[in-house]
Design an enzyme around this catalytic site. Structure first.
Site, mmCIF file in Angstrom:
data_model
loop_
_atom_site.group_PDB
_atom_site.id
_atom_site.type_symbol
_atom_site.label_atom_id
_atom_site.label_comp_id
_atom_site.label_asym_id
_atom_site.label_seq_id
_atom_site.Cartn_x
_atom_site.Cartn_y
_atom_site.Cartn_z
ATOM 1 N N ARG A 34 5.775 15.321 22.758
ATOM 2 C CA ARG A 34 4.734 15.597 23.755
ATOM 3 C C ARG A 34 4.884 14.671 24.968
ATOM 4 N NH1 ARG A 34 0.016 18.119 20.637
ATOM 5 N NH2 ARG A 34 1.120 19.989 19.958
ATOM 6 N N ASP A 88 9.238 0.071 3.801
ATOM 7 C CA ASP A 88 9.588 -1.249 3.271
ATOM 8 C C ASP A 88 9.161 -2.434 4.146
ATOM 9 O OD1 ASP A 88 10.797 0.082 1.183
ATOM 10 O OD2 ASP A 88 12.780 0.070 2.108
ATOM 11 N N ARG A 125 -6.067 -1.644 -12.942
ATOM 12 C CA ARG A 125 -6.905 -2.790 -13.284
ATOM 13 C C ARG A 125 -8.102 -2.340 -14.136
ATOM 14 N NH1 ARG A 125 -7.560 -7.891 -11.979
ATOM 15 N NH2 ARG A 125 -6.226 -8.017 -10.158
ATOM 16 N N LYS A 170 -9.628 -11.261 -18.771
ATOM 17 C CA LYS A 170 -9.687 -10.018 -19.550
ATOM 18 C C LYS A 170 -8.429 -9.187 -19.357
ATOM 19 C CE LYS A 170 -14.571 -8.795 -19.678
ATOM 20 N NZ LYS A 170 -15.503 -7.886 -19.031
ATOM 21 N N GLU A 228 10.859 -4.125 -6.527
ATOM 22 C CA GLU A 228 11.935 -3.409 -7.212
ATOM 23 C C GLU A 228 13.231 -4.234 -7.177
ATOM 24 O OE1 GLU A 228 12.780 0.247 -5.099
ATOM 25 O OE2 GLU A 228 12.879 -0.770 -3.178
ATOM 26 N N ARG A 266 6.082 6.831 -1.116
ATOM 27 C CA ARG A 266 6.633 7.375 0.131
ATOM 28 C C ARG A 266 5.787 8.505 0.708
ATOM 29 N NH1 ARG A 266 12.659 7.685 -0.061
ATOM 30 N NH2 ARG A 266 13.319 5.525 -0.051
#
Ligand code: ATP
Length: 320
Positions: free
Chosen positions: A26, A128, A155, A216, A224, A254
């Site tokens: 644009r 990343d 969690r 707990k 990775e 991703r």
């Protein structure tokens, strides 16, 4: 006077690439410059897989994840003979300059093409955040939010079962997704290439959290390519009071509709890329530094040292 430019996405896709394609298209059209879509990165360039766009071609894509142009990897593009074919195809389609959206490999392709007379501007499209010449890459914020949503869910269930969740996140060799998500979720342990990995230290820390701090649950966020998280979870079950479970978030990171931050970043960067091409600049990449959109020669950008996240790690340690 620039008449026609091309736009492509290359390398791994990231949310916000479409917003960048829209902004480039644009912005150019508003200045009377025609825009050619190049499909599947440099592969489409070499194969002549290109078509002319109009303003409607980029309607309804701003909020969509992925890339409407497709993305691919073409290692052969390092070969000058292959690039000569690409340059010939661009000339055939009347494309004088190109905006490439991708990671550092894509930037190298852009630099090589610029050296062959086709001005190229690189935009940082990767989840990343591993491009040093910009504070944030397009897609990082969206991926970070995806990671956070998933860790929050883990969690909940970890807490009910006295579990330790080991969550592997992407980032290639960059630990930003891990450190930022770890900070956002209050993860007990964060492991990245920068922190280094000491398995015995991780197990000892978890024992301490279980026995002395009476936690707990525990979350370990790990980048990775550092260790096998399934094996680590099994060792946690054996060597600590927690029951270890591993989750590899994988390609889910991703996808998704880009966040407002990524949409605005992509829009500002896309417009700036066109501005550079109009000025006759090539071989540069666009970045955002201290909230200002700017650019650097690609060669300089690729040689910049990676910023340390030491201060963030120290902050995380103080608050656990
Ligand atoms: P990601 O961060 O997602 O991996 P990337 O852009 O770094 O994205 P690469 O696969 O490294 O992904 O590079 C994308 C493409 O750029 C390659 O497939 C190749 O076509 C081109 N490319 C990479 N390195 C060079 C180079 N040195 N010279 C010319 N072209 C290159």
């Amino acid at each position: 006077m620039l008449k026609r430019i091309g736009v492509l996405t290359s390398g791994g896709d990231s949310p916000g690439m479409n917003a960048a394609i829209r902004a480039v298209t644009r912005s150019a059209l508003s200045q009377g410059i025609e825009v050619v879509a190049i499909e599947d990165g440099f592969k489409g360039m070499v194969e002549g897989s290109m078509y002319l766009m109009n303003t409607r071609s980029v309607s309804d894509i701003l909020y969509r994840g992925g890339t409407i142009l497709g993305s691919a990897r073409l290692p052969e593009f390092k070969d000058i003979e292959v690039r000569k074919v690409a340059v010939a195809k661009l000339k055939e389609f009347g494309v004088e300059a190109v905006v490439v959206i991708g990671g550092d490999g894509t930037y190298r392709g852009a630099m090589a093409l610029t050296d062959m007379g086709i001005n190229c501007i690189g935009l940082p499209g990767t989840i990343d955040n591993d491009i040093v010449s910009t504070d944030y890459t397009i897609g990082f914020d969206t991926a970070l939010n995806t990671v956070i949503q998933n860790i929050d869910k883990l969690r909940d269930t970890s807490s009910s079962h006295h579990r330790c969740s080991v969550v592997e996140v992407m980032g290639n060799k960059c630990g930003d997704l891990a450190i930022y998500s770890g900070l956002s979720c209050g993860a007990e342990i964060i492991v990245t290439q920068e922190t280094g990995y000491d398995e015995q230290e991780v197990l000892a820390k978890l024992r301490e959290l279980d026995m002395n701090r009476k936690k707990k649950h525990a979350i370990v966020v790990i980048s990775e390519k550092i260790t096998d998280v399934e094996m680590l979870a099994a060792k946690i079950s054996k060597a600590t009071g927690f029951s270890g479970r591993s989750t590899v978030l994988g390609h889910i990171q991703r996808g998704g509709s880009p966040t407002a931050f990524d949409r605005v970043l992509a829009t500002r960067m896309g417009d700036y890329a066109v501005e550079l091409l109009v000025k006759g600049i090539g071989g540069h990449c666009v970045g955002m530094v201290h909230n200002e959109i700017t650019s650097f020669p690609i060669e300089e950008a690729l040689a910049m040292p990676k910023a340390s996240r030491k201060a963030l790690f120290a902050l995380h340690q103080r608050l656990i």
